[in-house]
Scaffold this motif. Structure first.
Motif, PDB file in Angstrom:
ATOM      1  N   GLY A   1       0.779  -1.225   0.000  1.00  0.00           N
ATOM      2  CA  GLY A   1       0.000   0.000   0.000  1.00  0.00           C
ATOM      3  C   GLY A   1       0.813   1.279   0.000  1.00  0.00           C
ATOM      4  O   GLY A   1       0.291   2.349  -0.325  1.00  0.00           O
ATOM      5  N   ASN A   2       2.103   1.206   0.341  1.00  0.00           N
ATOM      6  CA  ASN A   2       2.895   2.425   0.514  1.00  0.00           C
ATOM      7  C   ASN A   2       4.197   2.478  -0.280  1.00  0.00           C
ATOM      8  O   ASN A   2       4.673   3.573  -0.573  1.00  0.00           O
ATOM      9  CB  ASN A   2       3.246   2.611   1.996  1.00  0.00           C
ATOM     10  N   CYS A   3       4.789   1.352  -0.570  1.00  0.00           N
ATOM     11  CA  CYS A   3       6.160   1.341  -1.078  1.00  0.00           C
ATOM     12  C   CYS A   3       6.309   0.776  -2.487  1.00  0.00           C
ATOM     13  O   CYS A   3       7.265   1.094  -3.189  1.00  0.00           O
ATOM     14  CB  CYS A   3       7.053   0.513  -0.149  1.00  0.00           C
ATOM     15  N   ILE A   4       5.380  -0.068  -2.873  1.00  0.00           N
ATOM     16  CA  ILE A   4       5.516  -0.858  -4.089  1.00  0.00           C
ATOM     17  C   ILE A   4       5.614  -0.017  -5.362  1.00  0.00           C
ATOM     18  O   ILE A   4       6.282  -0.401  -6.315  1.00  0.00           O
ATOM     19  CB  ILE A   4       4.382  -1.901  -4.178  1.00  0.00           C
ATOM     20  N   ASN A   5       4.964   1.139  -5.393  1.00  0.00           N
ATOM     21  CA  ASN A   5       4.973   1.962  -6.607  1.00  0.00           C
ATOM     22  C   ASN A   5       6.371   2.443  -6.975  1.00  0.00           C
ATOM     23  O   ASN A   5       6.678   2.568  -8.152  1.00  0.00           O
ATOM     24  CB  ASN A   5       4.036   3.168  -6.455  1.00  0.00           C
ATOM     25  N   CYS A   6       7.197   2.707  -5.979  1.00  0.00           N
ATOM     26  CA  CYS A   6       8.560   3.182  -6.258  1.00  0.00           C
ATOM     27  C   CYS A   6       9.594   2.061  -6.185  1.00  0.00           C
ATOM     28  O   CYS A   6      10.488   1.970  -7.020  1.00  0.00           O
ATOM     29  CB  CYS A   6       8.947   4.288  -5.277  1.00  0.00           C
ATOM     30  N   HIS A   7       9.493   1.225  -5.185  1.00  0.00           N
ATOM     31  CA  HIS A   7      10.515   0.203  -4.954  1.00  0.00           C
ATOM     32  C   HIS A   7      10.189  -1.125  -5.625  1.00  0.00           C
ATOM     33  O   HIS A   7      10.983  -2.051  -5.575  1.00  0.00           O
ATOM     34  CB  HIS A   7      10.755   0.018  -3.453  1.00  0.00           C
ATOM     35  N   MET A   8       9.024  -1.224  -6.248  1.00  0.00           N
ATOM     36  CA  MET A   8       8.569  -2.343  -7.073  1.00  0.00           C
ATOM     37  C   MET A   8       8.253  -3.596  -6.237  1.00  0.00           C
ATOM     38  O   MET A   8       8.605  -3.690  -5.072  1.00  0.00           O
ATOM     39  CB  MET A   8       9.571  -2.677  -8.179  1.00  0.00           C
ATOM     40  N   ALA A   9       7.579  -4.531  -6.875  1.00  0.00           N
ATOM     41  CA  ALA A   9       7.049  -5.716  -6.196  1.00  0.00           C
ATOM     42  C   ALA A   9       8.134  -6.610  -5.603  1.00  0.00           C
ATOM     43  O   ALA A   9       7.931  -7.237  -4.572  1.00  0.00           O
ATOM     44  CB  ALA A   9       6.178  -6.529  -7.153  1.00  0.00           C
ATOM     45  N   LYS A  10       9.270  -6.662  -6.256  1.00  0.00           N
ATOM     46  CA  LYS A  10      10.354  -7.519  -5.774  1.00  0.00           C
ATOM     47  C   LYS A  10      11.478  -6.715  -5.151  1.00  0.00           C
ATOM     48  O   LYS A  10      12.599  -7.202  -5.018  1.00  0.00           O
ATOM     49  CB  LYS A  10      10.873  -8.394  -6.914  1.00  0.00           C
ATOM     50  N   GLY A  11      11.187  -5.462  -4.783  1.00  0.00           N
ATOM     51  CA  GLY A  11      12.182  -4.628  -4.120  1.00  0.00           C
ATOM     52  C   GLY A  11      13.335  -4.203  -4.999  1.00  0.00           C
ATOM     53  O   GLY A  11      14.357  -3.737  -4.500  1.00  0.00           O
ATOM     54  N   GLU A  12      13.179  -4.325  -6.323  1.00  0.00           N
ATOM     55  CA  GLU A  12      14.282  -4.022  -7.227  1.00  0.00           C
ATOM     56  C   GLU A  12      14.474  -2.538  -7.494  1.00  0.00           C
ATOM     57  O   GLU A  12      15.493  -2.134  -8.045  1.00  0.00           O
ATOM     58  CB  GLU A  12      14.125  -4.786  -8.551  1.00  0.00           C
ATOM     59  N   GLY A  13      13.501  -1.697  -7.119  1.00  0.00           N
ATOM     60  CA  GLY A  13      13.601  -0.262  -7.348  1.00  0.00           C
ATOM     61  C   GLY A  13      13.544   0.072  -8.828  1.00  0.00           C
ATOM     62  O   GLY A  13      13.193  -0.764  -9.663  1.00  0.00           O
ATOM     63  N   VAL A  14      13.906   1.305  -9.153  1.00  0.00           N
ATOM     64  CA  VAL A  14      13.970   1.774 -10.540  1.00  0.00           C
ATOM     65  C   VAL A  14      15.357   2.367 -10.730  1.00  0.00           C
ATOM     66  O   VAL A  14      15.756   3.284  -9.989  1.00  0.00           O
ATOM     67  CB  VAL A  14      12.872   2.831 -10.830  1.00  0.00           C
ATOM     68  N   VAL A  15      16.082   1.861 -11.696  1.00  0.00           N
ATOM     69  CA  VAL A  15      17.474   2.240 -11.909  1.00  0.00           C
ATOM     70  C   VAL A  15      17.646   3.763 -11.889  1.00  0.00           C
ATOM     71  O   VAL A  15      16.929   4.481 -12.587  1.00  0.00           O
ATOM     72  CB  VAL A  15      17.999   1.656 -13.244  1.00  0.00           C
ATOM     73  N   GLU A  16      18.568   4.221 -11.059  1.00  0.00           N
ATOM     74  CA  GLU A  16      18.960   5.621 -10.908  1.00  0.00           C
ATOM     75  C   GLU A  16      17.823   6.555 -10.495  1.00  0.00           C
ATOM     76  O   GLU A  16      17.978   7.768 -10.532  1.00  0.00           O
ATOM     77  CB  GLU A  16      19.655   6.123 -12.173  1.00  0.00           C
ATOM     78  N   THR A  17      16.675   6.000 -10.105  1.00  0.00           N
ATOM     79  CA  THR A  17      15.557   6.827  -9.664  1.00  0.00           C
ATOM     80  C   THR A  17      15.143   6.480  -8.243  1.00  0.00           C
ATOM     81  O   THR A  17      15.139   7.332  -7.371  1.00  0.00           O
ATOM     82  CB  THR A  17      14.352   6.673 -10.616  1.00  0.00           C
ATOM     83  N   PHE A  18      14.776   5.213  -8.034  1.00  0.00           N
ATOM     84  CA  PHE A  18      14.379   4.736  -6.711  1.00  0.00           C
ATOM     85  C   PHE A  18      15.263   3.552  -6.345  1.00  0.00           C
ATOM     86  O   PHE A  18      15.337   2.582  -7.098  1.00  0.00           O
ATOM     87  CB  PHE A  18      12.904   4.318  -6.688  1.00  0.00           C
ATOM     88  N   PRO A  19      15.936   3.615  -5.202  1.00  0.00           N
ATOM     89  CA  PRO A  19      16.913   2.573  -4.857  1.00  0.00           C
ATOM     90  C   PRO A  19      16.263   1.219  -4.600  1.00  0.00           C
ATOM     91  O   PRO A  19      15.122   1.136  -4.162  1.00  0.00           O
ATOM     92  CB  PRO A  19      17.577   3.106  -3.589  1.00  0.00           C
ATOM     93  N   PRO A  20      17.033   0.170  -4.866  1.00  0.00           N
ATOM     94  CA  PRO A  20      16.533  -1.172  -4.565  1.00  0.00           C
ATOM     95  C   PRO A  20      16.515  -1.412  -3.054  1.00  0.00           C
ATOM     96  O   PRO A  20      17.297  -0.825  -2.307  1.00  0.00           O
ATOM     97  CB  PRO A  20      17.546  -2.092  -5.245  1.00  0.00           C
ATOM     98  N   LEU A  21      15.618  -2.263  -2.636  1.00  0.00           N
ATOM     99  CA  LEU A  21      15.569  -2.731  -1.253  1.00  0.00           C
ATOM    100  C   LEU A  21      16.062  -4.173  -1.182  1.00  0.00           C
ATOM    101  O   LEU A  21      16.540  -4.622  -0.149  1.00  0.00           O
ATOM    102  CB  LEU A  21      14.150  -2.615  -0.707  1.00  0.00           C
ATOM    103  N   ALA A  22      15.941  -4.885  -2.292  1.00  0.00           N
ATOM    104  CA  ALA A  22      16.435  -6.256  -2.379  1.00  0.00           C
ATOM    105  C   ALA A  22      17.959  -6.224  -2.407  1.00  0.00           C
ATOM    106  O   ALA A  22      18.559  -5.504  -3.206  1.00  0.00           O
ATOM    107  CB  ALA A  22      15.897  -6.930  -3.637  1.00  0.00           C
ATOM    108  N   LYS A  23      18.565  -6.952  -1.506  1.00  0.00           N
ATOM    109  CA  LYS A  23      20.024  -7.031  -1.415  1.00  0.00           C
ATOM    110  C   LYS A  23      20.670  -5.654  -1.362  1.00  0.00           C
ATOM    111  O   LYS A  23      21.723  -5.408  -1.939  1.00  0.00           O
ATOM    112  CB  LYS A  23      20.577  -7.875  -2.558  1.00  0.00           C
ATOM    113  N   SER A  24      20.035  -4.753  -0.642  1.00  0.00           N
ATOM    114  CA  SER A  24      20.483  -3.369  -0.532  1.00  0.00           C
ATOM    115  C   SER A  24      21.449  -3.216   0.634  1.00  0.00           C
ATOM    116  O   SER A  24      21.106  -3.473   1.780  1.00  0.00           O
ATOM    117  CB  SER A  24      19.260  -2.469  -0.301  1.00  0.00           C
ATOM    118  N   ASP A  25      22.665  -2.745   0.325  1.00  0.00           N
ATOM    119  CA  ASP A  25      23.628  -2.527   1.404  1.00  0.00           C
ATOM    120  C   ASP A  25      23.139  -1.445   2.364  1.00  0.00           C
ATOM    121  O   ASP A  25      23.393  -1.501   3.557  1.00  0.00           O
ATOM    122  CB  ASP A  25      25.019  -2.203   0.863  1.00  0.00           C
TER     123      ASP A  25
END
Length: 136
Positions: A38-62
């Protein structure tokens, strides 16, 4: 014999009343998954991959895995300005989502235990979130 039975009964009763940390983590992850959708998926995507150079990934994110307090801070208060995630600079704004402390903990528990991330069964609690202050 009777005192031993009373003692064993007391131990069984008490162990049933104590929260199971693993079960608490599972419940928190489930709540966090709903909040993420409900809050995060639009930017960080369904699998936490983010959007290159726009929204950082959460999957395997240091950023999330090595500095979870900064990640909590970002979720709790929003984030503006450049950050480094997996060697890439992201300079966008994340608005404060308006979640309470338990909801922030639940989202963090979901993120820390999804898409290849592992918290090693460590539970982020509302009390831990409460102690996180805004960036200075």
């Amino acid at each position: 014999m009777k005192p031993l039975l009373l003692l064993l009964s007391g131990l069984v009763f008490c162990s049933a009343m104590l929260p199971d940390p693993e079960n608490e983590l599972e419940k928190s992850i489930a709540r966090g998954k709903t909040l993420y959708a409900g809050n995060c998926i639009n930017c960080h995507m369904a699998k936490g991959e983010g959007v290159v150079e726009t929204f950082p990934p959460l999957a395997k994110s240091d950023y999330v895995l090595k500095t979870p307090l900064k990640a909590i801070q970002a979720i709790k208060f929003g984030l503006q300005g450049p950050i480094q995630v997996n060697g890439v600079t992201y300079d966008n704004m994340m608005p404060e989502p308006g979640l309470d402390e338990q909801e922030v903990a639940d989202v963090m528990n979901y993120i820390l235990n999804s898409w290849g991330n592992s918290s090693d069964k460590k539970l982020i609690t509302a009390q831990m979130v409460k102690e996180v202050k805004p960036a200075e």
